[in-house]
Design a protein around this motif. Structure first.
Motif, mmCIF file in Angstrom:
data_model
loop_
_atom_site.group_PDB
_atom_site.id
_atom_site.type_symbol
_atom_site.label_atom_id
_atom_site.label_comp_id
_atom_site.label_asym_id
_atom_site.label_seq_id
_atom_site.Cartn_x
_atom_site.Cartn_y
_atom_site.Cartn_z
ATOM 1 N N UNK A 102 -9.968 1.324 -12.556
ATOM 2 C CA UNK A 102 -9.416 1.198 -11.213
ATOM 3 C C UNK A 102 -9.410 -0.259 -10.780
ATOM 4 N N UNK A 103 -8.414 -0.662 -10.008
ATOM 5 C CA UNK A 103 -8.325 -2.051 -9.565
ATOM 6 C C UNK A 103 -8.932 -2.261 -8.179
ATOM 7 N N UNK A 104 -9.372 -3.488 -7.940
ATOM 8 C CA UNK A 104 -9.736 -3.910 -6.588
ATOM 9 C C UNK A 104 -8.522 -4.457 -5.856
ATOM 10 N N UNK A 105 -7.543 -4.938 -6.615
ATOM 11 C CA UNK A 105 -6.316 -5.448 -6.026
ATOM 12 C C UNK A 105 -5.174 -5.210 -7.004
ATOM 13 N N UNK A 106 -3.996 -4.908 -6.458
ATOM 14 C CA UNK A 106 -2.784 -4.720 -7.248
ATOM 15 C C UNK A 106 -1.791 -5.795 -6.822
ATOM 16 N N UNK A 107 -1.271 -6.538 -7.802
ATOM 17 C CA UNK A 107 -0.323 -7.616 -7.537
ATOM 18 C C UNK A 107 0.991 -7.297 -8.233
ATOM 19 N N UNK A 108 2.095 -7.384 -7.487
ATOM 20 C CA UNK A 108 3.369 -6.995 -8.064
ATOM 21 C C UNK A 108 4.482 -7.978 -7.796
ATOM 22 N N UNK A 109 5.421 -8.014 -8.738
ATOM 23 C CA UNK A 109 6.619 -8.839 -8.613
ATOM 24 C C UNK A 109 7.832 -7.988 -8.938
ATOM 25 N N UNK A 110 8.840 -8.020 -8.088
ATOM 26 C CA UNK A 110 10.108 -7.334 -8.328
ATOM 27 C C UNK A 110 9.887 -5.830 -8.535
ATOM 28 N N UNK A 111 10.301 -5.268 -9.674
ATOM 29 C CA UNK A 111 10.056 -3.839 -9.883
ATOM 30 C C UNK A 111 8.561 -3.564 -9.920
ATOM 31 N N UNK A 112 7.768 -4.546 -10.326
ATOM 32 C CA UNK A 112 6.321 -4.400 -10.295
ATOM 33 C C UNK A 112 5.781 -4.302 -8.882
ATOM 34 N N UNK A 113 6.490 -4.896 -7.920
ATOM 35 C CA UNK A 113 6.100 -4.757 -6.516
ATOM 36 C C UNK A 113 6.330 -3.324 -6.052
ATOM 37 N N UNK A 114 7.455 -2.755 -6.441
ATOM 38 C CA UNK A 114 7.751 -1.369 -6.072
ATOM 39 C C UNK A 114 6.754 -0.415 -6.718
ATOM 40 N N UNK A 115 6.555 -0.553 -8.023
ATOM 41 C CA UNK A 115 5.602 0.310 -8.724
ATOM 42 C C UNK A 115 4.175 0.086 -8.227
ATOM 43 N N UNK A 116 3.822 -1.166 -7.997
ATOM 44 C CA UNK A 116 2.470 -1.480 -7.555
ATOM 45 C C UNK A 116 2.163 -0.924 -6.183
ATOM 46 N N UNK A 117 3.127 -1.030 -5.277
ATOM 47 C CA UNK A 117 2.926 -0.486 -3.936
ATOM 48 C C UNK A 117 2.815 1.035 -3.987
ATOM 49 N N UNK A 118 3.661 1.661 -4.808
ATOM 50 C CA UNK A 118 3.591 3.117 -4.940
ATOM 51 C C UNK A 118 2.253 3.570 -5.482
ATOM 52 N N UNK A 119 1.732 2.828 -6.460
ATOM 53 C CA UNK A 119 0.427 3.164 -7.013
ATOM 54 C C UNK A 119 -0.678 2.918 -5.994
ATOM 55 N N UNK A 120 -0.623 1.795 -5.295
ATOM 56 C CA UNK A 120 -1.649 1.466 -4.302
ATOM 57 C C UNK A 120 -1.673 2.472 -3.161
ATOM 58 N N UNK A 121 -0.536 3.103 -2.887
ATOM 59 C CA UNK A 121 -0.491 4.114 -1.835
ATOM 60 C C UNK A 121 -1.298 5.348 -2.202
ATOM 61 N N UNK A 122 -1.295 5.707 -3.480
ATOM 62 C CA UNK A 122 -2.027 6.889 -3.943
ATOM 63 C C UNK A 122 -2.443 6.665 -5.391
ATOM 64 N N UNK A 123 -3.549 5.957 -5.624
ATOM 65 C CA UNK A 123 -3.963 5.581 -6.984
ATOM 66 C C UNK A 123 -4.677 6.713 -7.714
ATOM 67 N N UNK A 124 -4.032 7.851 -7.802
ATOM 68 C CA UNK A 124 -4.580 9.028 -8.461
ATOM 69 C C UNK A 124 -3.549 9.576 -9.437
ATOM 70 N N UNK A 125 -3.966 10.514 -10.275
ATOM 71 C CA UNK A 125 -3.006 11.140 -11.190
ATOM 72 C C UNK A 125 -1.937 11.896 -10.422
ATOM 73 N N UNK A 126 -2.298 12.460 -9.285
ATOM 74 C CA UNK A 126 -1.297 13.123 -8.451
ATOM 75 C C UNK A 126 -0.259 12.117 -7.956
ATOM 76 N N UNK A 127 -0.737 10.962 -7.529
ATOM 77 C CA UNK A 127 0.192 9.924 -7.081
ATOM 78 C C UNK A 127 1.086 9.441 -8.202
ATOM 79 N N UNK A 128 0.540 9.316 -9.398
ATOM 80 C CA UNK A 128 1.349 8.883 -10.539
ATOM 81 C C UNK A 128 2.391 9.935 -10.893
ATOM 82 N N UNK A 129 2.034 11.202 -10.796
ATOM 83 C CA UNK A 129 3.035 12.253 -11.044
ATOM 84 C C UNK A 129 4.191 12.131 -10.058
ATOM 85 N N UNK A 130 3.881 11.768 -8.828
ATOM 86 C CA UNK A 130 4.948 11.564 -7.839
ATOM 87 C C UNK A 130 5.855 10.412 -8.259
#
Length: 335
Positions: free
Chosen positions: A42-70
């Motif tokens: 698990x991370x203490x901080x998620x840093x994203x650029x471009x598509x990584x910003x979109x994916x990173x924010x989505x993960x940071x919103x719900x950093x669980x397997x349920x969130x990843x399934x979404x």
């Protein structure tokens, strides 16, 4: 608002996830995130650029397997038209017409909303998240860390010529990859001691065949934006461990082709899972082997050989002359 906001207590992060840019290859990162989450990394901080910003924010919103399934479900149902609405104007004419970009960012805005599920601010995310964009006027990177989150993600993903620049507080921004596509130095500056790099692209030259002038322009941009990654890897401070997850081979697809999403999701997962398991086993029994496994991520991607050239070190293995010439050219391209 949905979700529980994270604690406001500030502390220097020990573990960082760094998600690079990479457009439609971003599905690879979701597979990597699944592998990391399954192993309770698990991370203490998620840093994203471009598509990584979109994916990173989505993960940071719900950093669980349920969130990843979404996130997987959103990626699986995303079509090119969703994020890059087609035009009846022929391609060559689009490149010559007046305007800031080929596509509106309206579709990308809807995708952000689907990823975040009513999280409107950085503070509402479960894990600290930051994203980078490029200030057009100053040619400097700008890190967004607080407040409304949608516009910063749009700015971070505003690939020049593809999406229009984004205005935030009177300042015009474009894709963060122009200045910092793989923001590992940001993680170092924040105090991270272990950094997991979720880089989606091939770490050398793109293999996709150039069929149009735009393809050539995108390849040149790709090379330029990855130059900083090489420099950052070459100058990491002591005491900082970087784990580069293997992206696998890049499929020969155009930037607007989303037909390989399922393959990329699986590719990111399988490569990351195998590497993390091998690394964990080696760290438990043979630390020197773990160090070698970490280095192999650079070897397989030709980054280590490029770095050796940049540092003036000898190459450890003999390669065919044509491959050596390619590596020399890549080292030159990366400055």
């Amino acid at each position: 608002m949905a979700g529980i906001a994270r604690s406001r207590t500030k502390r220097r992060p020990r573990v960082a996830f760094v998600l690079s840019g990479g457009g439609n290859l971003g599905a690879i990162q979701i597979g990597m995130l699944r592998a990391l989450t399954e192993r309770a990394i698990t991370p203490d901080v998620v840093l994203g650029c471009s598509i990584g910003a979109l994916n990173g924010a989505g993960f940071a919103a719900d950093p669980t397997l349920s969130g990843i399934r979404h996130l997987e479900s959103v990626w699986r149902r995303t079509e090119a038209y969703d994020v890059m609405p087609s035009s009846r104007i022929p391609g060559p004419v689009q490149l010559l017409r007046k305007g800031e970009a080929l596509h509106s960012n309206a579709g990308l805005r809807k995708t952000i909303e689907a990823f975040l599920v009513r999280r409107d601010t950085f503070e509402e995310l479960a894990v600290e998240f930051q994203c980078v964009a490029t200030d057009v006027e100053s040619a400097m990177e700008k890190w967004f860390t607080a407040g409304a989150i949608e516009a910063p993600i749009l700015a971070s993903a505003a690939l020049p010529a593809v999406y229009p620049p984004v205005m935030i507080d009177g300042i015009r921004y474009v894709d963060g990859g122009v200045v910092d596509n793989v923001p590992i130095t940001r993680a170092v500056d924040l105090g991270a001691k272990k950094i997991y790099v979720l880089h989606v692209g091939l770490h050398g030259r793109p293999q996709a065949e150039i069929r149009r002038p735009l393809d050539a322009a995108l390849m040149a941009y790709w090379i330029a934006r990855n130059g900083r990654f090489a420099r950052d890897l070459a100058t990491l401070p002591k005491g900082v461990e970087v784990v580069v997850l293997p992206p696998g081979d890049r499929p020969d697809i155009r930037y607007d082709d989303f037909s390989q999403t399922a393959v990329l999701l699986n590719q990111g997962y399988e490569g990351a899972a195998a590497h993390l398991d091998a690394l964990a086993a080696a760290e438990a029994t043979e630390p020197s082997l773990a160090d070698r496994l970490r280095r192999e991520m650079f070897e397989t991607a030709d980054w280590r050989r490029v770095l050796e050239r940049r540092r003036g070190k000898a190459v450890l293995e003999q390669r065919p002359p044509e491959e050596e010439a390619e590596l020399d050219a890549l080292a030159d391209d990366l400055g």
